[in-house]
Design an enzyme around this catalytic site. Structure first.
Site, mmCIF file in Angstrom:
data_model
loop_
_atom_site.group_PDB
_atom_site.id
_atom_site.type_symbol
_atom_site.label_atom_id
_atom_site.label_comp_id
_atom_site.label_asym_id
_atom_site.label_seq_id
_atom_site.Cartn_x
_atom_site.Cartn_y
_atom_site.Cartn_z
ATOM 1 C CE LYS A 73 36.263 33.539 2.186
ATOM 2 N NZ LYS A 73 35.341 32.448 2.615
ATOM 3 C CB ALA A 275 28.840 35.518 1.274
#
Length: 559
Positions: A73, A275
């Protein structure tokens, strides 16, 4: 075929002086504070100068649920930024800062990979400009002041059994999760249960990342709830008169850090909440400055779209007024086969049946972004040499059925050149201007209804179960008037469910909430699910065992 390691590629780069990178964004010297040759901080007052300038286009990069096979990512985020720059677009990248915990643990660093990296890679992954250390110190100053208040007479009537503020450390250290301190008699404090969180899970980090300026930061810090009195009243940082000292510690940490990619695209790296246990986004300050200085801003949210992207959209965008123009969802054929039940060691073999099963994870994230949040999406297939044409065609066809194009990305191997097709598709999607952005829940719903909305809409759960003291904690938060805040779910990153072993697109499951924590300063409520820990542990073979430095100071083993 042999490949150079990420750190070898980074160390062979020829970075430009940070003044040149700042100048490319029209940042005057008055707003730049140099930290050596290749790092700088940007004075947040630059926002006043550009207050009337139209914002650039905001591109959010997210991903499928992570697997041992890797998704790439951050690599895609960096490569897309470089690709947009190669197309002549004034582009800025905005990323989170790496925490030392995963750098020395299992995940490694967070500076991209291959030929799509931000540099100086070693500095970014090790200490950087000291922001996380400042967060750690500010957090622990509050803890020290709190216990000192109790020791010096406890005029606020703090119930030592109901202290919710924990100390923190930027390291994965399971030994510190739970402890009893204040032992050794009256001169050494009041004995009580305590523990450590990792620094990036501290509410101070969340406050830093969600503050619009220094005054806003000070007000947010003052609202942080630390404990409850014997009468059940919340005790805040403001009650201890500590917000000024905390803001003084954080005044430089609030300034975004400026670095560059291997191809000299400007990159802001600022703030680093996890996260899975926090809200997972870089700072509002960095994103807003980037939007004023660039025509295209590429940012990312942590882990899969069920965590990072949901929190970026439902928390960061709600509290800041930001609105993405497009979302890129990163996947690999290898990772999708893992979601389909294949071992990492077998992912190099073509396996269409496993891909058919595993791709449901990707499709669920696509449905969430386009259907729940109303945002246009592009799927980036991070290409590996072992991917077969049949596998790649299958992914493209299934995505097209949902009205989303899947584009091959080769930025790891080729840098910005390998992301040209992805950049062109992102520009095309943005130019169509089909964004109909909306949140996944109404913030004025009850806490339980908001958690239910996230669990059912985003995760695909059948419902939510509450255990332990979670229901009484919800009642208490709503009683003191904070029930209308957004929800930050602490959940495993590996699954759409709260069970890390349920890969792909699980069904017939429920989410179990075991703890509810008020993060009033940050402006959200944390719902802790499953076995998630706010202080991670190290793996059996920590990455630290591979890291070394030679007599010249050259570091090896970082990844």
């Amino acid at each position: 075929m042999s490949f150079k390691s990420d750190i070898e590629i980074a160390q062979e780069a020829s970075p430009k002086p940070i003044q040149e990178i700042a100048s490319s964004l029209s940042i005057e010297d008055d707003y730049l504070e140099c930290y050596g040759k290749y790092k700088g901080k940007i004075d947040y007052n630059i926002l006043d100068k550009y207050a009337h300038k139209e914002n650039g286009k905001l591109i959010l990069v997210t991903a499928i649920n992570p697997t041992p096979a890797g998704e790439g990512k951050t690599t895609t985020t960096v490569g897309l930024g470089d690709a947009l720059s190669k197309l002549g677009k004034n582009t800025v990248i905005a990323l989170r800062e790496p925490s030392l915990g995963p750098v020395f643990g299992v995940k490694g660093g967070a500076a991209g990979g291959g030929y799509a990296q931000v540099i100086p890679m070693e500095d970014i992954n090790l200490h950087f400009t000291g922001d996380i250390h400042a967060v750690t110190t500010a957090n622990n100053l509050i803890a020290a002041l709190l216990d000192n208040h109790i020791q010096q007479g406890n005029h606020l009537g703090i119930d030592t059994r109901r202290v919710i503020w924990r100390r923190c450390l930027d390291m994965n250290d399971r030994q510190l999760r739970f402890m009893v301190n204040g032992l050794g008699g009256k001169p050494n404090g009041t004995p009580r249960e305590d523990g450590f969180d990792i620094s990036v899970a501290s509410e101070i980090m969340a406050v830093l990342c969600l503050s619009n300026d220094l005054h806003d930061l000070k007000e947010k810090v003052a609202r942080i709830i630390l404990a409850y009195s014997y009468e059940g009243e919340p005790i805040s940082v403001g009650d201890l008169k500590a917000q000024g000292a905390v803001a003084a510690l954080l005044k430089d940490a609030l300034k975004p850090n400026l670095v560059q990619t291997l191809e000299h695209t400007p990159a802001f790296i600022h703030g680093g909440p996890f996260a899975n246990i926090a809200h997972g986004c870089n700072s509002v300050m960095a994103t807003k400055i980037a939007l004023k200085l660039g025509d295209y801003v590429v940012t990312e949210a942590g882990f899969g779209a069920d965590l990072g992207a949901e929190k970026f959209l439902d928390i960061k965008c709600r509290l800041s007024g930001l609105k993405p123009n497009a979302v890129v969802i990163v996947a690999t054929a290898r990772a999708l086969k893992v979601h389909g039940g294949v071992l990492k060691t077998d992912t190099f073999k073509e396996n269409i049946p496993a891909l058919e099963k595993g791709i449901e994870n990707l499709l669920k994230h696509v449905e969430n972004i386009t259907g729940v949040f109303g945002l246009p999406a592009v799927v980036a297939i991070n290409k590996f040499p072992t991917d077969t044409e049949a596998e790649l065609n299958y992914i493209e066809d299934r995505c097209r059925e949902l009205g989303v194009n899947a584009v091959l990305s080769e930025v790891w191997e080729k840098g910005g050149e390998g992301g040209a097709a992805l950049a062109e598709e992102v520009i095309r999607v943005i130019d169509k201007n089909e964004s109909d952005f909306r949140f996944s829940y109404d913030v004025n719903l009850s806490i339980k209804d908001k958690i239910e909305a996230i669990a059912t809409k985003i995760y695909g759960a059948d419902g939510v179960d509450y255990i332990g003291n979670s229901l009484s904690q919800i009642a208490e938060i709503e009683k003191i008037g904070y029930g209308n805040l957004p929800i930050c779910v602490a959940k495993t990153q590996y699954s759409l469910s709260d069970d890390p072993k349920k890969l792909g697109r699980p069904s017939g499951f429920r989410i179990t909430v075991r703890n509810i924590k008020p993060s009033i300063g940050a402006g959200f409520i944390v719902a802790i699910t499953g076995d998630i820990m706010t202080m991670p542990g190290l793996p059996k073979t920590p990455a630290a065992e591979l890291i070394d430095v030679d007599k010249t100071g050259k570091i090896s083993g970082l990844f």
